[in-house]
Scaffold this active site. Sequence first.
Site, mmCIF file in Angstrom:
data_model
loop_
_atom_site.group_PDB
_atom_site.id
_atom_site.type_symbol
_atom_site.label_atom_id
_atom_site.label_comp_id
_atom_site.label_asym_id
_atom_site.label_seq_id
_atom_site.Cartn_x
_atom_site.Cartn_y
_atom_site.Cartn_z
ATOM 1 N N SER A 24 63.686 60.169 37.876
ATOM 2 C CA SER A 24 63.048 59.057 37.172
ATOM 3 C C SER A 24 62.962 59.325 35.669
ATOM 4 O O SER A 24 62.449 58.494 34.925
ATOM 5 C CB SER A 24 61.648 58.809 37.752
ATOM 6 O OG SER A 24 60.904 60.010 37.752
ATOM 7 N N ASN A 111 51.436 63.458 42.298
ATOM 8 C CA ASN A 111 51.001 62.165 42.835
ATOM 9 C C ASN A 111 49.813 61.588 42.074
ATOM 10 O O ASN A 111 49.784 60.396 41.763
ATOM 11 C CB ASN A 111 50.655 62.301 44.321
ATOM 12 C CG ASN A 111 51.883 62.640 45.158
ATOM 13 O OD1 ASN A 111 53.000 62.661 44.625
ATOM 14 N ND2 ASN A 111 51.697 62.915 46.435
ATOM 15 N N THR A 156 51.097 11.541 30.978
ATOM 16 C CA THR A 156 51.075 11.966 32.374
ATOM 17 C C THR A 156 52.406 11.477 32.933
ATOM 18 O O THR A 156 52.919 10.437 32.495
ATOM 19 C CB THR A 156 49.917 11.332 33.184
ATOM 20 O OG1 THR A 156 50.075 9.913 33.184
ATOM 21 C CG2 THR A 156 48.551 11.671 32.582
ATOM 22 N N HIS A 157 52.986 12.240 33.840
ATOM 23 C CA HIS A 157 54.320 11.913 34.382
ATOM 24 C C HIS A 157 55.358 11.813 33.262
ATOM 25 O O HIS A 157 56.364 11.112 33.415
ATOM 26 C CB HIS A 157 54.310 10.599 35.179
ATOM 27 C CG HIS A 157 53.203 10.485 36.176
ATOM 28 N ND1 HIS A 157 53.320 10.887 37.483
ATOM 29 C CD2 HIS A 157 51.930 10.038 36.040
ATOM 30 C CE1 HIS A 157 52.177 10.684 38.124
ATOM 31 N NE2 HIS A 157 51.310 10.176 37.262
ATOM 32 N N SER A 278 75.951 25.898 17.154
ATOM 33 C CA SER A 278 76.982 25.915 18.185
ATOM 34 C C SER A 278 78.287 26.381 17.556
ATOM 35 O O SER A 278 78.584 26.046 16.415
ATOM 36 C CB SER A 278 77.131 24.506 18.761
ATOM 37 O OG SER A 278 78.426 24.346 19.316
ATOM 38 N N LYS A 284 75.033 20.811 15.821
ATOM 39 C CA LYS A 284 73.986 21.306 16.711
ATOM 40 C C LYS A 284 72.982 22.237 16.043
ATOM 41 O O LYS A 284 73.328 23.052 15.206
ATOM 42 C CB LYS A 284 74.617 22.057 17.900
ATOM 43 C CG LYS A 284 75.331 21.193 18.895
ATOM 44 C CD LYS A 284 74.457 20.141 19.556
ATOM 45 C CE LYS A 284 73.478 20.736 20.538
ATOM 46 N NZ LYS A 284 74.155 21.321 21.709
ATOM 47 N N ASN A 286 69.968 24.385 17.908
ATOM 48 C CA ASN A 286 69.450 24.598 19.261
ATOM 49 C C ASN A 286 68.146 25.402 19.289
ATOM 50 O O ASN A 286 67.976 26.339 18.509
ATOM 51 C CB ASN A 286 70.504 25.322 20.105
ATOM 52 C CG ASN A 286 71.753 24.482 20.291
ATOM 53 O OD1 ASN A 286 71.687 23.260 20.337
ATOM 54 N ND2 ASN A 286 72.901 25.136 20.361
ATOM 55 N N GLU A 291 64.028 28.315 24.674
ATOM 56 C CA GLU A 291 64.786 28.392 25.936
ATOM 57 C C GLU A 291 64.758 29.799 26.521
ATOM 58 O O GLU A 291 64.598 29.984 27.736
ATOM 59 C CB GLU A 291 66.227 27.940 25.708
ATOM 60 C CG GLU A 291 66.333 26.449 25.453
ATOM 61 C CD GLU A 291 67.720 26.037 25.003
ATOM 62 O OE1 GLU A 291 68.217 25.028 25.499
ATOM 63 O OE2 GLU A 291 68.313 26.705 24.134
ATOM 64 N N TYR A 318 51.142 58.418 49.259
ATOM 65 C CA TYR A 318 52.292 58.331 48.353
ATOM 66 C C TYR A 318 53.601 58.236 49.127
ATOM 67 O O TYR A 318 53.790 58.897 50.148
ATOM 68 C CB TYR A 318 52.340 59.567 47.427
ATOM 69 C CG TYR A 318 53.548 59.529 46.507
ATOM 70 C CD1 TYR A 318 53.508 58.820 45.321
ATOM 71 C CD2 TYR A 318 54.747 60.156 46.865
ATOM 72 C CE1 TYR A 318 54.623 58.743 44.486
ATOM 73 C CE2 TYR A 318 55.865 60.086 46.042
ATOM 74 C CZ TYR A 318 55.792 59.383 44.854
ATOM 75 O OH TYR A 318 56.886 59.298 44.047
ATOM 76 N N GLN A 323 58.010 55.017 43.033
ATOM 77 C CA GLN A 323 58.648 55.305 41.743
ATOM 78 C C GLN A 323 59.283 54.038 41.177
ATOM 79 O O GLN A 323 59.374 53.855 39.977
ATOM 80 C CB GLN A 323 59.700 56.403 41.938
ATOM 81 C CG GLN A 323 60.348 56.874 40.668
ATOM 82 C CD GLN A 323 61.115 58.177 40.881
ATOM 83 O OE1 GLN A 323 60.529 59.247 40.971
ATOM 84 N NE2 GLN A 323 62.418 58.067 40.990
HETATM 85 N N1 ARG Z 1 58.516 60.595 39.707
HETATM 86 C C1 ARG Z 1 57.595 60.479 40.766
HETATM 87 C C2 ARG Z 1 57.129 59.008 40.844
HETATM 88 O O1 ARG Z 1 57.213 58.348 39.900
HETATM 89 C C3 ARG Z 1 56.419 61.364 40.563
HETATM 90 C C4 ARG Z 1 55.664 61.680 41.806
HETATM 91 C C5 ARG Z 1 56.481 62.560 42.686
HETATM 92 N N2 ARG Z 1 55.751 62.916 43.870
HETATM 93 C C6 ARG Z 1 56.332 63.356 44.950
HETATM 94 N N3 ARG Z 1 55.565 63.598 45.968
HETATM 95 N N4 ARG Z 1 57.627 63.512 45.035
HETATM 96 O O2 ARG Z 1 56.687 58.547 41.869
#
Ligand code: ARG
Length: 453
Positions: A24, A111, A156-157, A278, A284, A286, A291, A318, A323
């Site tokens: 991560s 965790n 309205t509408h 455009s 144009k 825009n 948007e 957990y 993640q």
């Molecule tokens: N990168 C992990 C997450 O975002 C951190 C926690 C990892 N915990 C574990 N028990 N592997 O969830």
Amino acid sequence: MAKKMWAGRFEKATDKAVNDYNSSLPFDCKMYAQDIEGSVAHSAMLARQGIISQEDADAIREGLLSIKADIESGKLTFDSDAEDIHMFIEEELTSRIGDAGKRLHTGRSRNDQVALDQRLYLVDEAIEVTDLLDELIDTIVDIAKEHLTTYMPGYTHLQRAQPITYAHYLTAYIEMFLRDRDRIEAAAQRANISPLGSGALAGTTYPLDRESVAEALGMSDVTHCSLDGVADRDFAIEFASAISILMMHLSRMSEEIILYASQEFKFYELDDAYSTGSSMMPQKKNPDVAELTRGKTGRVYGDLISLLVIMKGLPLTYNKDMQEVQESMFDVIETIKGVLPPFTGMIKTMTIRKDKMEAAALGGFTNATDLADYLVRKGIPFRSTHEISGKLVHYCIENNTTLEKLSLDEFKKFSDLIEEDVYDAISLETCVNKRTITGAPAPETVKKYLESL
Ligand code: ARG
């Protein structure tokens, strides 16, 4: 690949593809500052409680702050095969200060650490988002103050209904955005609670002083069940839903900007700096900012739905699925921070065509209700006056005219109770100015509201 911190019970190294899949770091590196902040508070408490020595805590603190400084100066980059930001920082710390670094994680799990980081990150970002939202609200308030007597049709509408003022119209969005602001702040307040001390799921036997860590981090409380502390991400979902509602409001306003800037309405002229052209059609201009805002609303809803679906089937506590919460949460934050500045700039710079708004307010028989109310004051029941007024509108359409342009003789053909005072009663000014009750469009009422903000 560096040896994993948890490699003790393993005989083989992690497969390269699994390592990449699992990592991560490419996105949770965003939370480096919060991770360090949490670790500094945690290690200081460990020393206070006599769990590690003060010298080790000092070394940890120095080491962590030097890592932070090096990340911010660009000296330390995240190109590492570390599994996540927590491992990355701890590995770096240990390589800098040796064994003291290995004491940091005492009484802690990733965790509770990741739950803490996400909460701190969200609280910090919520402040930035509300600041940006405040700029938008202030901008709208300033514009509203200049348009207390700019008449326009209320719809309205999407059919012209009754006359209002542009200031009154804008107060609708001020109210919505103020509620959005409250929702974001409330979500941030609920997130601002420390899960640290939940450990992996069952707390810890170390005599941690959880409350003092929460206090050091500016958090208002600690979580009261270790299982919940590591297992829930409702704070992220709540924030995403507050932002989704804000986006819904921005999107409705965008939709109206797109309509009002069209040649069909011409209520708005967008500033050149906030519109695009455009590549093919030379004429144009825009409304891309509006948007894109409408489009990005779909994107934020997608993030909210992702969060809800990621979490909905997970057994306590957990699970690695969680993640995935991070990227959706970050996307909500990045998106709203990207949306608000150009949106505010567009509002601030667009030209309000008072003349076109007033012409539209005069054109659509928006005073027909007031004509019916006028006849009620002459003693006729409303159901009957509604019909008389409707017949007059029909007569006007047939004769290509408007109510206020009819002669008294013409009026009298429909009701002989109509007198000269009808013209004043159905003028645009009267229709608006007589509506003085709280929340209504009379200039004095709207002015009082705007001043109360
Ligand atoms: N990168 C992990 C997450 O975002 C951190 C926690 C990892 N915990 C574990 N028990 N592997 O969830």
